[in-house]
Structure formats: C-alpha cells, structure tokens
Design a protein around this motif. Structure first.
Motif, short mmCIF file in Angstrom:
data_model
loop_
_atom_site.label_atom_id
_atom_site.label_comp_id
_atom_site.label_asym_id
_atom_site.label_seq_id
_atom_site.Cartn_x
_atom_site.Cartn_y
_atom_site.Cartn_z
N TYR A 129 -2.50 13.59 4.20
CA TYR A 129 -2.22 12.40 3.38
C TYR A 129 -2.27 12.74 1.89
O TYR A 129 -1.49 12.20 1.09
N LEU B 97 2.67 6.35 7.09
CA LEU B 97 2.17 7.71 7.25
C LEU B 97 1.21 7.83 8.43
O LEU B 97 0.23 7.09 8.52
N ASN C 255 -1.38 4.72 4.84
CA ASN C 255 -2.05 5.78 5.59
C ASN C 255 -2.55 5.29 6.93
O ASN C 255 -3.18 4.23 7.03
N TYR D 243 -7.52 8.83 9.73
CA TYR D 243 -7.84 10.23 9.45
C TYR D 243 -8.51 10.86 10.68
O TYR D 243 -9.34 10.23 11.33
N THR E 144 -2.63 3.61 -1.78
CA THR E 144 -2.98 4.05 -0.43
C THR E 144 -3.40 2.84 0.41
O THR E 144 -4.54 2.42 0.38
N LEU F 116 5.22 11.10 7.38
CA LEU F 116 4.25 12.03 6.79
C LEU F 116 4.75 13.46 6.88
O LEU F 116 4.74 14.20 5.88
#
Length: 284
Positions: A175, A195, A138, A141, A103, A264
């Motif tokens: 994710y 992503l 990633n 968030y 990640t 994603l």
C-alpha cells in the motif's frame, strides 16, 4: 512544490517516505508530524519536517504550501477522525494544494461496517471541498493478522467470527508503494483506487498456512460474535475496539474485504505480497 506525508512517523507513513526517497530527491519530500524528534532521522536525510497535530488547526494552517501534493494518512483515534481529517482538509484547501490523496477503506461508500463510517464521511468532505483528490481505498493489511502471531502460537488457535469469509489482504509495504506512485506520477487526479491483494483467503486457510510453516497444530476456532467479543475483552482488548474487530469479522463474512480489483498490483507494477510470505517474515 513538495510531496507531503501526514502521520509520517507511523507504520504506514514511514514506509511511504522510504518509497518516495527511492523515487525522488529528499528535498522534494516533506513530512507533517506531531513529534519532531521522531522525525529527526528523516531531517538528517534532507526531508523537510513540519510540525503539526491533526487537532491543532493553527499548526495545520502552516503545514502545507500552494502546489503541494499531500497524502492524508487516516488518523488512528476512532471516533475523532472526521473532525481531525476535516481540519487537515481545510488547511490543505486554504493553502492551495495541488492534490490530496487519502487512505480510506476498501469499498468506499459500499463499505457498510462501523470502521468504514469515518472514511466515508472523510471522502465526502474531500469531494465537497473541490480539491483534486486521489482515493486510496486500502484493504486489510497482512500485518493485522501476523502482528499477533505470538499470541496465536501460545494458544494454538486463531479465533474469529468471520465464518468462511475471505480477506484480500496485502502487505503494508504494498500500500505504501501505491501511495508513492500516485504522489510522484501523473494521471491520478480525481481517481479512485480499490486496493487489495491479488488473492483472497479464509481464516481457515490462513490457519492451515500457519500450521504448515510452524510445524505446529494450530486450529481455527470459529465462534459466535458474542463469544468472540468475550474472548477479545478477556485478553485485555478494550471493549470498544473489540466490538469493532467483531464487526469487521461480520463484514468479512459478508464478503466486504474480499474484493480483488487488481488496482494495487497495477499501480505498483508487480504482484502483491502473498500472505504466506508475510507469515514467513513474521516468524523469522
């Protein structure tokens, strides 16, 4: 062969394990954790618990098996992560794992902000190792923002130094679902996935959505970087971490977290979670 999740009792790790258990039998899943007690509930469900710390090379040497598919969830000790990740990588290499998913961060080598440096170094180490890899880069968030809503509502303002920069964030669960897909499916070896959420938004738009959902007048306070740093440290954020937050905002202003590749959504087979939905969940 097991599907092995490191850092499995953390916020992302827990979600990945749940996604895996929805796809495969529990006896195919193993977790690597520092504290066995925190994974007791997983053990009760049939998940194999392997105890090891990113700093304990001896324990890591017994954490993986030949043929395992491994997800290395990046550590949270900024400044120590390259050494820790390298220890995991070397243990996985010695064991003969079949896949090492990692990640990282959106943009990979193009991510030019401080927080990305350890991710870039880790990716290079994985490439140099020759282990079949999957890079899960990633983006941000939603929870990076919705996690501090109580403070925002208390002060009636979102403070930042990102200007009109945009963030293509997604839910942590999105994710996690992507990680489960690449660990249980085929065709993901030696692949890189950028992503991010389907839609990028600005802090001003985020603030407007907060105002609409709460019925309160919430302002977006765009401030210079130095003032942003002062606000954060004044609120009790350690200076080193506050500096990283300010540097990330500068990266957002440069468009580094705005990419919407669609990777994603394609991996998880559905649209990513809208930020408005994440706000509603946090307010509930």
């Amino acid at each position: 062969m097991s599907i092995v999740i490191t850092g499995a009792t953390g916020a992302l790790g827990r979600l990945v394990v749940e996604e895996l258990l929805a796809r495969v039998d529990a006896d195919r899943v193993a977790v690597v954790v520092r504290d066995e007690e925190k994974a007791a509930d997983l053990a009760e469900r049939g998940v194999e618990v392997r105890v090891a710390d990113y700093d304990d090379r001896a324990a890591l040497s017994a954490a993986f098996r030949a043929g395992d598919r491994v997800l290395l969830i990046s550590g949270n000790e900024i400044g120590r992560r390259v050494a820790q990740h390298t220890a995991v990588l070397e243990a996985a290499q010695a064991a003969g794992v079949a896949q090492l998913a990692y990640t990282g961060i959106l943009g990979g080598p193009e991510a030019d902000f401080d927080l990305a440096a350890e991710h870039r170094a880790t990716e290079q180490a994985i490439l140099d190792s020759g282990i079949p890899y999957t890079f899960l880069r990633n983006g941000w968030y939603h929870e990076n923002y919705t996690g501090n809503l109580s403070s925002v509502l208390e002060h009636g303002a979102v403070v930042g130094s990102a200007g009109e920069g945009r963030v293509a964030s997604a839910a942590r669960a999105d994710y996690a679902a992507a990680a489960a897909v690449v660990l249980t499916g085929e065709g993901h070896l030696n692949r890189v996935y950028e992503l991010s959420g389907d839609t990028a938004w600005s802090l001003a738009e985020y603030t407007a959505e907060l105002s609409a959902q709460t019925g309160k007048e919430i302002a977006y306070a765009q401030v210079p970087a130095a003032e942003h740093l002062s606000v954060l440290t004044g609120a009790g954020v350690p200076e080193g971490f506050a500096a990283i937050i300010v540097d990330v905002d500068a990266a957002i202003a440069r468009g580094r977290l705005a990419g919407t590749s669609g990777d994603l959504a394609r991996l998880i087979g559905r649209p990513t979670t809208p930020v408005a939905e994440a706000i509603a969940a946090a307010l509930a």
